[in-house]
Design a protein around this motif. Structure first.
Motif, PDB file in Angstrom:
ATOM      1  N   THR A  19       0.837  -1.201   0.000  1.00  0.00           N
ATOM      2  CA  THR A  19       0.000   0.000   0.000  1.00  0.00           C
ATOM      3  C   THR A  19       0.875   1.256   0.000  1.00  0.00           C
ATOM      4  N   TYR A 102      -6.808  -7.689   1.802  1.00  0.00           N
ATOM      5  CA  TYR A 102      -6.966  -6.718   0.712  1.00  0.00           C
ATOM      6  C   TYR A 102      -8.444  -6.509   0.388  1.00  0.00           C
ATOM      7  N   GLN A 105     -10.003  -4.416   3.070  1.00  0.00           N
ATOM      8  CA  GLN A 105      -9.565  -3.024   2.967  1.00  0.00           C
ATOM      9  C   GLN A 105     -10.249  -2.290   1.816  1.00  0.00           C
ATOM     10  N   LYS A 106     -10.447  -2.980   0.702  1.00  0.00           N
ATOM     11  CA  LYS A 106     -11.026  -2.353  -0.495  1.00  0.00           C
ATOM     12  C   LYS A 106     -12.534  -2.582  -0.608  1.00  0.00           C
TER      13      LYS A 106
END
Length: 179
Positions: A19, A102, A105-106
């Motif tokens: 990131t 991931y 997070q997204k």
């Protein structure tokens, strides 16, 4: 120490590094590829777990599994670190943990559309749009053809399942008639 705890720690560190370098999406694709390689090639696990195989050979195999020459330097460095620390037997779990972190997070939701016949890209996009509107997140969509459902579709995402298949409706009618 627990495999799950270790793999999540490594995955968090990788996600943070990726990131920071703005390469998290590329590393995500590479970790997906690595996880898929472990599933598609069961001998990979036995080879990587083999203590007689040199670390250089293991590194070459794992670098190939993450995309070879096109793989990001962060993923290659991650593989080297895992091998240096002697944690190669956990790298599949680390890859899966990265994918999970991931997606969290997204705000990426996994969706699955099962139909009796292949659907057009336009219809698949409409279903994806419906799911994205309901979840307010991005959707990774998998389509599957299952002639056994006869017609209609089955849509699954998160904990939701909508079964609009002909097979289910026929079974419902049959069960009603049996009563």
């Amino acid at each position: 120490m627990d495999i799950g705890v270790i793999s999540v720690r490594y995955a968090r560190a990788l996600l943070k590094s990726a990131t920071t370098a703005n390469l998290d999406a590329q590393v995500y694709q590479e970790m997906l590829l690595l996880a898929k390689c472990y599933i598609d090639v069961p001998a990979l696990r036995h080879t990587i777990d083999n203590p007689m195989l040199a670390k250089e050979k293991k590194q070459m195999l794992l670098n190939t599994a993450i995309g070879g020459e096109q793989a990001s330097e962060i993923s290659k460095a991650f593989v080297a670190l895992v091998l240096k620390e002697g944690r190669e037997n956990m790298i599949q779990f680390m890859a899966n943990s990265y994918v999970t972190l991931y997606r969290q997070q997204k705000n990426i939701i996994l969706g699955k559309l099962t139909t009796a016949t292949r659907v057009s890209a336009d219809m698949e996009q409409k279903m994806r749009t419906v799911v994205e509107a309901k979840t307010q997140g991005a959707v990774e969509f998998e389509t599957q053809v299952d002639p056994d459902i006869i017609g209609g579709f089955v849509l699954e995402y998160d904990t939701y399942r909508m079964d609009a298949s002909v097979k289910t409706r026929l079974n419902t009618i049959l069960n009603t008639l049996k009563k």
